[in-house]
Design a protein around this motif. Structure first.
Motif, PDB file in Angstrom:
ATOM      1  N   ARG A 259      14.992   6.332  11.325  1.00 18.53           N
ATOM      2  CA  ARG A 259      13.780   5.545  11.069  1.00 18.53           C
ATOM      3  C   ARG A 259      12.505   6.377  11.018  1.00 18.53           C
ATOM      4  N   GLU A 260      12.626   7.665  10.764  1.00 19.03           N
ATOM      5  CA  GLU A 260      11.445   8.501  10.585  1.00 19.03           C
ATOM      6  C   GLU A 260      11.339   8.901   9.123  1.00 19.03           C
ATOM      7  N   TYR A 261      10.171   8.657   8.523  1.00 18.35           N
ATOM      8  CA  TYR A 261       9.995   8.926   7.095  1.00 18.35           C
ATOM      9  C   TYR A 261       8.741   9.765   6.881  1.00 18.35           C
ATOM     10  N   ALA A 262       8.734  10.474   5.755  1.00 22.03           N
ATOM     11  CA  ALA A 262       7.596  11.342   5.453  1.00 22.03           C
ATOM     12  C   ALA A 262       6.392  10.538   4.960  1.00 22.03           C
ATOM     13  N   THR A 263       6.638   9.483   4.174  1.00 23.73           N
ATOM     14  CA  THR A 263       5.547   8.706   3.588  1.00 23.73           C
ATOM     15  C   THR A 263       5.748   7.224   3.860  1.00 23.73           C
ATOM     16  N   THR A 264       4.658   6.487   3.717  1.00 20.22           N
ATOM     17  CA  THR A 264       4.716   5.042   3.941  1.00 20.22           C
ATOM     18  C   THR A 264       5.603   4.332   2.914  1.00 20.22           C
ATOM     19  N   PRO A 265       5.533   4.657   1.623  1.00 17.25           N
ATOM     20  CA  PRO A 265       6.433   3.988   0.665  1.00 17.25           C
ATOM     21  C   PRO A 265       7.912   4.168   1.028  1.00 17.25           C
ATOM     22  N   GLU A 266       8.264   5.386   1.509  1.00 15.46           N
ATOM     23  CA  GLU A 266       9.655   5.607   1.913  1.00 15.46           C
ATOM     24  C   GLU A 266       9.999   4.756   3.124  1.00 15.46           C
ATOM     25  N   ALA A 267       9.035   4.601   4.050  1.00 17.86           N
ATOM     26  CA  ALA A 267       9.285   3.772   5.224  1.00 17.86           C
ATOM     27  C   ALA A 267       9.476   2.314   4.837  1.00 17.86           C
ATOM     28  N   ILE A 268       8.690   1.835   3.887  1.00 13.89           N
ATOM     29  CA  ILE A 268       8.828   0.439   3.430  1.00 13.89           C
ATOM     30  C   ILE A 268      10.181   0.230   2.760  1.00 13.89           C
ATOM     31  N   ALA A 269      10.581   1.204   1.955  1.00 15.80           N
ATOM     32  CA  ALA A 269      11.900   1.106   1.323  1.00 15.80           C
ATOM     33  C   ALA A 269      12.985   1.109   2.386  1.00 15.80           C
ATOM     34  N   GLY A 270      12.835   1.943   3.409  1.00 11.92           N
ATOM     35  CA  GLY A 270      13.810   1.965   4.488  1.00 11.92           C
ATOM     36  C   GLY A 270      13.829   0.664   5.259  1.00 11.92           C
ATOM     37  N   ALA A 271      12.662   0.036   5.444  1.00 14.01           N
ATOM     38  CA  ALA A 271      12.591  -1.245   6.145  1.00 14.01           C
ATOM     39  C   ALA A 271      13.336  -2.318   5.379  1.00 14.01           C
TER      40      ALA A 271
END
Length: 551
Positions: free
Chosen positions: A514-526
């Motif tokens: 659950r650690e991502y480099a950017t916010t868009p990647e975090a949203i996609a992961g969510a």
């Protein structure tokens, strides 16, 4: 500033004239006598000029140092004071080798102003017995000593002494306004001495016999068994010498163009001066702000001026000791009273008090601690209070402005924001510091999160993160996980990773990926997490479009 030996010689002569009554007065006030003050001005003044880090600094006995020395004399005697001076010299050289001079810049202005105000009050109160012509009462607390002297004066008034002290102080204060370039202190002292001799004013007690020259250097005062008990006073003396000397050098830099002192070299020079002065019976020395200011104003441009000042005082010691011994103590008390009054810069105090409430509190507390406790405790008190108030201000600012937990989604379209909220995903951007003074706010805010399945913490704008902040972050992640809320992060900076890794936050995040480099990647992961958990139908998932990626 162009160098001019002639101007330096004239400046040195002027400073010597100003320094003579001050050296005598501070020597007497310290309890070691006028000869100790003269020895300090000559020996320490010359060595500090040679080895110090400022071309314009003038050193010798000072009122601030006298304030510290009085209780040391009362408890340990003259030999104890000389030993303390020697130990302080060693400590100052140690501070120079550790390059501690640079930290002077971190002393807040309200601490310096309060410190100066407190010193001025103490110096003035110390002169009350001599100004009133009474024997100095026993005791270390200046307020109590001054009160007892006043009581004794009321019972047995000495109008001669009070007349001389008031007259000298008045001439100095009025003269400084009328003709600032004239050393009215020596003019007033000479006039008072002549009057006392002509009219045979027996009530005006003189300094008394002075030796015609400096004593031979000696270490006979040393008592190795007393080193342990004298360590604390030596630390206090060294701290004061460092503080006052570096402050004086900073003031001198501000009065000139092109002159800059070396703080570590200045500490070394003061250390050498304090190692040597006790060998000749001198008290611990420090740079003198008033004498340094006179030096600058009269055109000094090199160390030659301070060396000339020491040489002129040496000539006076050898050639004019019988004349100097006739100076009334009340006249010297008047000099120091006027000096104390002139130390108080009303404009600076008013500006500091008006700046902020915190500045006013620090100034008043530092001044009160100087008057009631001692100078080193006063500075420590001021620094602690200033630091606490500054942390409070930073924490308050972070809570209201910088540590911002409102939803702050990277998409620029409201329909995108509503889509994320409908999917029970919320992103929080953390701005500013996340450290011990304000980290608790983070936990309180996140604990109130409701009706969401995924929380994204955007960390790219976190400016400071300490162990407390990292622990609070870990606690928040664990609390949200126990409530069934997944926590994801984006934009963790390299400088933050050590603290997060040390307390186990990164391990906690890595376990779930659950650690991502950017916010868009975090949203996609969510969205992927919700889809895998069956909380987000595949039909609801669509590519996340952002005009400009935000970390």
């Amino acid at each position: 500033m162009a160098r001019s030996p002639r101007r330096d010689l004239l400046a040195g002569l002027t400073v010597a004239i100003v320094a003579l009554p001050l050296a005598l007065g501070f020597g007497i006030s310290s309890g070691l006598g006028a000869e100790a003050g003269l020895a300090t001005a000559v020996v320490a003044g010359a060595l500090a000029a040679l080895f110090g880090g400022s071309n314009l600094q003038v050193s010798g006995p000072t009122g601030a140092m006298t304030v510290v020395l009085v209780p040391i004399v009362a408890q340990y005697g003259p030999g104890g004071v000389l030993t303390v001076g020697l130990m302080a010299g060693v400590l100052l050289i140690g501070l120079a080798l550790l390059r501690a001079g640079q930290y002077m810049r971190y002393v807040p202005a309200p601490v310096v102003e309060g410190f100066t105000l407190g010193i001025a009050c103490v110096i003035g109160l110390q002169q009350i017995p001599n100004a009133l012509g009474v024997d100095k009462p026993e005791g270390e607390k200046v307020l109590l000593v001054a009160w007892q002297a006043l009581v004794e004066f009321v019972a047995f008034p000495n109008w001669t002494a009070i007349g001389l002290s008031a007259g000298v102080a008045a001439v100095m204060l009025a003269g400084a306004r009328w003709k600032p370039g004239i050393p009215f202190s020596i003019v007033a002292v000479i006039a008072a001495t002549v009057i006392a001799q002509l009219f045979r004013l027996d009530a005006a007690a003189p300094i008394g016999d002075l030796p015609s020259g400096l004593p031979a250097p000696s270490l006979g005062f040393l008592d190795a068994s007393a080193f342990g008990s004298l360590l604390a006073p030596a630390v206090a003396v060294a701290a004061l010498a460092a503080l006052e000397s570096l402050l004086s050098a900073t003031v001198a830099d501000g009065m000139t163009v092109g002159q800059r002192h070396d703080p570590d070299k200045e500490l070394f020079g003061q250390g050498i001066a304090n190692l040597a002065a006790p060998l000749f019976g001198g008290v611990p020395a420090t740079a003198a702000i008033a004498r340094t200011a006179v030096n600058v104003r009269t055109g000094a441009s090199s160390r030659l001026a301070a060396l000339t000042h020491a040489a002129v005082l040496a000539v006076i010691v050898f050639a004019a000791a019988p004349l100097v011994s006739k100076i009334p103590l009340a006249a010297l008390a008047g000099v120091l009273l006027a000096t104390a009054i002139r130390m108080v810069e009303v404009g600076s105090l008013r500006a500091m008090v008006r700046a902020t409430r915190s500045d006013a509190v620090v100034l008043v507390l530092t001044a009160a601690a100087t008057l009631i406790l001692d100078l080193v405790y006063a500075v420590i008190t001021g620094l602690v209070v200033a630091g606490a108030l500054a942390l409070k201000a930073v924490a308050s600012q972070a809570r209201m402005e910088q540590v911002d937990f409102r939803p702050d989604l990277p998409g620029e379209h409201s329909d995108e924001e509503h889509a994320l909220l409908a999917e029970h995903i919320v992103a929080y951007r953390i701005d500013g510091p996340l450290f011990f003074a304000g980290a608790h706010r983070f936990l309180l805010e996140l604990s109130e999160v409701a009706d969401v399945k995924v929380v994204i913490l955007r960390m790219a704008r976190v400016t400071t993160l300490d162990a407390t902040g990292a622990l609070v972050l870990k606690d928040a992640v664990e609390k949200l996980n126990r409530r069934g809320i997944a926590v994801m992060t984006s934009g963790i900076r390299p400088g933050q990773r050590q603290a997060l890794d040390a307390v186990g936050v990164l391990d906690l995040l890595r376990q779930e990926g659950r650690e991502y480099a950017t916010t868009p990647e975090a949203i996609a992961g969510a969205r992927k997490h919700l889809e895998q958990a069956g909380l987000l139908p595949r039909t609801h998932h669509r590519p996340h479009r952002i005009r400009k990626a935000a970390r």
